[in-house]
Design a protein around this motif. Structure first.
Motif, PDB file in Angstrom:
ATOM      1  N   THR A  37       0.754  -1.412   0.189  1.00 40.50           N
ATOM      2  CA  THR A  37       0.341   0.163   0.030  1.00 40.50           C
ATOM      3  C   THR A  37       0.910   0.890  -0.078  1.00 40.50           C
ATOM      4  O   THR A  37       0.898   2.335  -0.792  1.00 40.50           O
ATOM      5  CB  THR A  37      -1.220  -0.173   1.346  1.00 40.50           C
ATOM      6  OG1 THR A  37      -1.329  -1.264   0.951  1.00 40.50           O
ATOM      7  CG2 THR A  37      -1.375   0.872   1.007  1.00 40.50           C
ATOM      8  N   ILE A  38       1.846   1.493   0.847  1.00 34.31           N
ATOM      9  CA  ILE A  38       2.538   2.046   1.057  1.00 34.31           C
ATOM     10  C   ILE A  38       3.890   2.551  -0.417  1.00 34.31           C
ATOM     11  O   ILE A  38       3.964   3.519  -1.095  1.00 34.31           O
ATOM     12  CB  ILE A  38       3.814   2.341   2.092  1.00 34.31           C
ATOM     13  CG1 ILE A  38       3.157   2.587   3.362  1.00 34.31           C
ATOM     14  CG2 ILE A  38       4.467   3.285   1.962  1.00 34.31           C
ATOM     15  CD1 ILE A  38       4.098   2.344   4.427  1.00 34.31           C
ATOM     16  N   ARG A  39       3.776   1.695  -1.453  1.00 29.83           N
ATOM     17  CA  ARG A  39       4.300   1.661  -2.528  1.00 29.83           C
ATOM     18  C   ARG A  39       3.365   2.620  -3.778  1.00 29.83           C
ATOM     19  O   ARG A  39       4.028   3.258  -3.793  1.00 29.83           O
ATOM     20  CB  ARG A  39       4.965   0.238  -2.947  1.00 29.83           C
ATOM     21  CG  ARG A  39       6.516  -0.073  -2.012  1.00 29.83           C
ATOM     22  CD  ARG A  39       6.650  -1.206  -3.131  1.00 29.83           C
ATOM     23  NE  ARG A  39       5.899  -2.140  -3.055  1.00 29.83           N
ATOM     24  CZ  ARG A  39       6.650  -3.134  -1.996  1.00 29.83           C
ATOM     25  NH1 ARG A  39       6.878  -3.425  -1.759  1.00 29.83           N
ATOM     26  NH2 ARG A  39       5.516  -4.743  -2.344  1.00 29.83           N
ATOM     27  N   GLN A  40       2.257   2.103  -3.588  1.00 29.18           N
ATOM     28  CA  GLN A  40       1.168   2.498  -4.325  1.00 29.18           C
ATOM     29  C   GLN A  40       1.034   4.185  -4.286  1.00 29.18           C
ATOM     30  O   GLN A  40       1.077   4.898  -5.056  1.00 29.18           O
ATOM     31  CB  GLN A  40       0.021   1.640  -3.804  1.00 29.18           C
ATOM     32  CG  GLN A  40      -0.276   0.065  -4.396  1.00 29.18           C
ATOM     33  CD  GLN A  40      -1.062  -0.986  -4.357  1.00 29.18           C
ATOM     34  OE1 GLN A  40      -1.966  -0.011  -3.857  1.00 29.18           O
ATOM     35  NE2 GLN A  40      -1.037  -1.573  -4.925  1.00 29.18           N
ATOM     36  N   GLU A  44       1.595   6.999  -6.590  1.00 27.01           N
ATOM     37  CA  GLU A  44       0.522   7.619  -6.695  1.00 27.01           C
ATOM     38  C   GLU A  44       0.402   9.149  -6.338  1.00 27.01           C
ATOM     39  O   GLU A  44       0.890  10.221  -7.170  1.00 27.01           O
ATOM     40  CB  GLU A  44      -0.508   7.538  -5.974  1.00 27.01           C
ATOM     41  CG  GLU A  44      -2.216   8.525  -6.662  1.00 27.01           C
ATOM     42  CD  GLU A  44      -2.850   8.424  -7.369  1.00 27.01           C
ATOM     43  OE1 GLU A  44      -3.176   8.893  -8.374  1.00 27.01           O
ATOM     44  OE2 GLU A  44      -2.345   7.277  -8.205  1.00 27.01           O
ATOM     45  N   LEU A  45       1.294   8.951  -5.675  1.00 29.02           N
ATOM     46  CA  LEU A  45       1.723  10.416  -4.916  1.00 29.02           C
ATOM     47  C   LEU A  45       3.141  11.376  -6.221  1.00 29.02           C
ATOM     48  O   LEU A  45       2.922  12.629  -6.504  1.00 29.02           O
ATOM     49  CB  LEU A  45       3.005  10.730  -4.178  1.00 29.02           C
ATOM     50  CG  LEU A  45       3.233  12.112  -2.948  1.00 29.02           C
ATOM     51  CD1 LEU A  45       1.927  12.817  -2.872  1.00 29.02           C
ATOM     52  CD2 LEU A  45       3.589  11.655  -1.847  1.00 29.02           C
ATOM     53  N   LYS A  46       4.178  10.593  -6.651  1.00 34.65           N
ATOM     54  CA  LYS A  46       4.802  10.889  -7.171  1.00 34.65           C
ATOM     55  C   LYS A  46       4.330  11.109  -8.848  1.00 34.65           C
ATOM     56  O   LYS A  46       4.260  12.027  -9.330  1.00 34.65           O
ATOM     57  CB  LYS A  46       5.713   9.111  -8.187  1.00 34.65           C
ATOM     58  CG  LYS A  46       6.877   9.615  -6.845  1.00 34.65           C
ATOM     59  CD  LYS A  46       7.971   8.417  -7.149  1.00 34.65           C
ATOM     60  CE  LYS A  46       8.750   8.296  -5.802  1.00 34.65           C
ATOM     61  NZ  LYS A  46      10.274   7.033  -6.397  1.00 34.65           N
ATOM     62  N   ARG A  47       3.495  10.510  -9.638  1.00 39.20           N
ATOM     63  CA  ARG A  47       2.144  10.975 -10.258  1.00 39.20           C
ATOM     64  C   ARG A  47       1.765  11.879 -10.001  1.00 39.20           C
ATOM     65  O   ARG A  47       1.569  12.615 -11.218  1.00 39.20           O
ATOM     66  CB  ARG A  47       1.315  10.138 -10.884  1.00 39.20           C
ATOM     67  CG  ARG A  47       0.700   9.960 -12.508  1.00 39.20           C
ATOM     68  CD  ARG A  47       0.048   9.058 -12.540  1.00 39.20           C
ATOM     69  NE  ARG A  47      -1.593   8.507 -11.402  1.00 39.20           N
ATOM     70  CZ  ARG A  47      -2.232   9.450 -11.504  1.00 39.20           C
ATOM     71  NH1 ARG A  47      -2.643  10.573 -12.534  1.00 39.20           N
ATOM     72  NH2 ARG A  47      -3.393   9.552 -10.600  1.00 39.20           N
ATOM     73  N   LYS A  48       0.958  12.177  -9.234  1.00 39.19           N
ATOM     74  CA  LYS A  48       0.081  13.724  -8.546  1.00 39.19           C
ATOM     75  C   LYS A  48       1.601  15.118  -8.907  1.00 39.19           C
ATOM     76  O   LYS A  48       1.068  16.116  -9.427  1.00 39.19           O
ATOM     77  CB  LYS A  48      -0.370  13.690  -7.433  1.00 39.19           C
ATOM     78  CG  LYS A  48      -1.802  12.845  -7.483  1.00 39.19           C
ATOM     79  CD  LYS A  48      -2.768  13.616  -7.927  1.00 39.19           C
ATOM     80  CE  LYS A  48      -4.038  12.349  -8.040  1.00 39.19           C
ATOM     81  NZ  LYS A  48      -4.850  12.973  -8.524  1.00 39.19           N
ATOM     82  N   PHE A  49       2.736  14.479  -8.149  1.00 37.78           N
ATOM     83  CA  PHE A  49       3.602  15.675  -8.295  1.00 37.78           C
ATOM     84  C   PHE A  49       3.858  15.890 -10.052  1.00 37.78           C
ATOM     85  O   PHE A  49       4.020  17.004 -10.014  1.00 37.78           O
ATOM     86  CB  PHE A  49       5.002  15.316  -7.358  1.00 37.78           C
ATOM     87  CG  PHE A  49       4.613  15.168  -6.043  1.00 37.78           C
ATOM     88  CD1 PHE A  49       3.891  17.475  -5.773  1.00 37.78           C
ATOM     89  CD2 PHE A  49       5.155  14.770  -5.396  1.00 37.78           C
ATOM     90  CE1 PHE A  49       3.955  17.414  -4.383  1.00 37.78           C
ATOM     91  CE2 PHE A  49       4.309  14.659  -3.851  1.00 37.78           C
ATOM     92  CZ  PHE A  49       4.527  16.830  -3.427  1.00 37.78           C
TER      93      PHE A  49
END
Length: 336
Positions: A37-40, A44-49
């Motif tokens: 879950t943390i990896r996902q 997702e956070l990297k994609r949003k950034f």
């Protein structure tokens, strides 16, 4: 028999292997799921950034490339940011960010800038004005509420569009209108007077303050509420686009009875802009009176000529009865 001593490196490797073995023994399905879950979430956070960086880059390129000078103000009328066009137009520098716009109002040549901004914040309605800039330039200033993504008002956005060419074209057109000797009106689609020339004011005895912006039919206490004129502008003109030589007779309270020859033309404009109507009014009262007088004279002359012919015929008839030659042998009907 002596026991062999192990090296420090071997000891560390052994301890690492034991720790790894313990971790493998103590790892549970729940911990594996948490790590996944943390990896996902990190992915997702990297994609949003990345999306945010791309959006910021697009916005930065848009603001840099646009030719519309734009200034963003916060709720206390302090400058948050501005486009390069605004920087060049009003000599803004980076250190101006955070300063109240009122400190720089003189650069915008807008005497009512603060009042207009406060009115926009109060009513949340856009405000527009035309401003005269340096070097004979003209700008269309537009003030709008600055809304966040949550639709909260957090200041205003001020745009300045260079309308110098448009203003010059308007001045050129206005000079032509003012040069025309006949009374001339420029109406919008709602029949409101946009421009009236000097001849109109002089001929009909009205002032600009009681004319421009008013509905044509309400001018001078309704003296232009003429049924024939209404029909001409609202029914006939939209069908033909051009009307020439439309005769209207009306008794004006201020100047008396007048006979007018109307010429009207619809002016097609760019898409989205309201159409205009050019209405030229020629006072033909004297000409009309002269024409009517000449018509009456011609009718009277023809009547007299007909009477003379009848008298000559009667005289000829009397001569024949008395056996005398006709006195007027050439008496004939007048030519049509």
């Amino acid at each position: 028999m002596a026991r062999e001593k192990s090296s420090p490196a071997a000891s560390q490797a052994g301890r690492a292997a034991q720790i790894g073995k313990i971790h493998s023994l103590t790892r549970t399905p729940e911990s594996n799921s948490g790590e996944e879950t943390i990896r996902q979430l990190n992915s997702e956070l990297k994609r949003k950034f990345a999306e945010l960086d791309r959006a910021n880059s697009d916005l930065q390129n848009l603001l840099s490339s646009t030719q519309i000078a734009t200034i963003f103000l916060d709720g206390e009328l302090r400058i948050k940011s501005f486009t390069p066009a605004a920087a060049g137009m009003f000599r803004l520098i980076d250190s101006d960010s955070g300063r109240p716009i009122t400190d720089l109002a003189a650069r915008f040549n807008a005497a009512h800038l603060e009042r207009d901004i406060q009115e926009v914040l109060r009513t949340l309605a856009a405000c527009q004005r035309q401003l005269a800039g340096e070097g004979g330039l003209h700008y269309q200033m537009r003030i709008l509420p600055y809304r966040t993504v949550r639709n909260l008002v957090d200041g205003v956005v001020i745009t300045f569009t260079d309308v110098t060419d448009l203003k010059r074209a308007q001045l050129y057109a206005d000079s032509i209108v003012q040069t025309v000797r006949e009374p001339l009106l420029v109406l919008d689609a709602e029949m409101r007077v946009q421009v009236a020339n000097r001849s109109f004011y002089e001929k009909f005895g009205v002032a600009a303050g009681e004319t421009e912006g008013c509905v044509l039919y309400e001018l001078g206490n309704g003296q232009w509420d003429i049924p024939e004129l209404r029909k001409t502008l609202t029914e006939l003109l939209p069908q033909k686009n051009v009307l020439e030589g439309f005769l209207v007779e009306h008794n004006f309270p201020r100047i008396g009875p007048k006979t007018m020859l109307l010429n009207a033309r619809q002016v097609r404009r760019e898409k989205g802009e309201p159409e205009l109507i050019l209405l030229a009014i020629e006072d033909v009262t004297e000409r009309h009176r002269d024409t009517e007088a000449l018509t009456r004279f011609n009718r009277a002359a023809v009547g007299r000529e007909m009477r003379m012919i009848e008298l000559k015929r009667e005289m000829n008839e009397l001569c024949r009865r008395h056996g005398e030659p006709e006195r007027f042998p050439a008496a004939t009907e007048p030519e049509a």
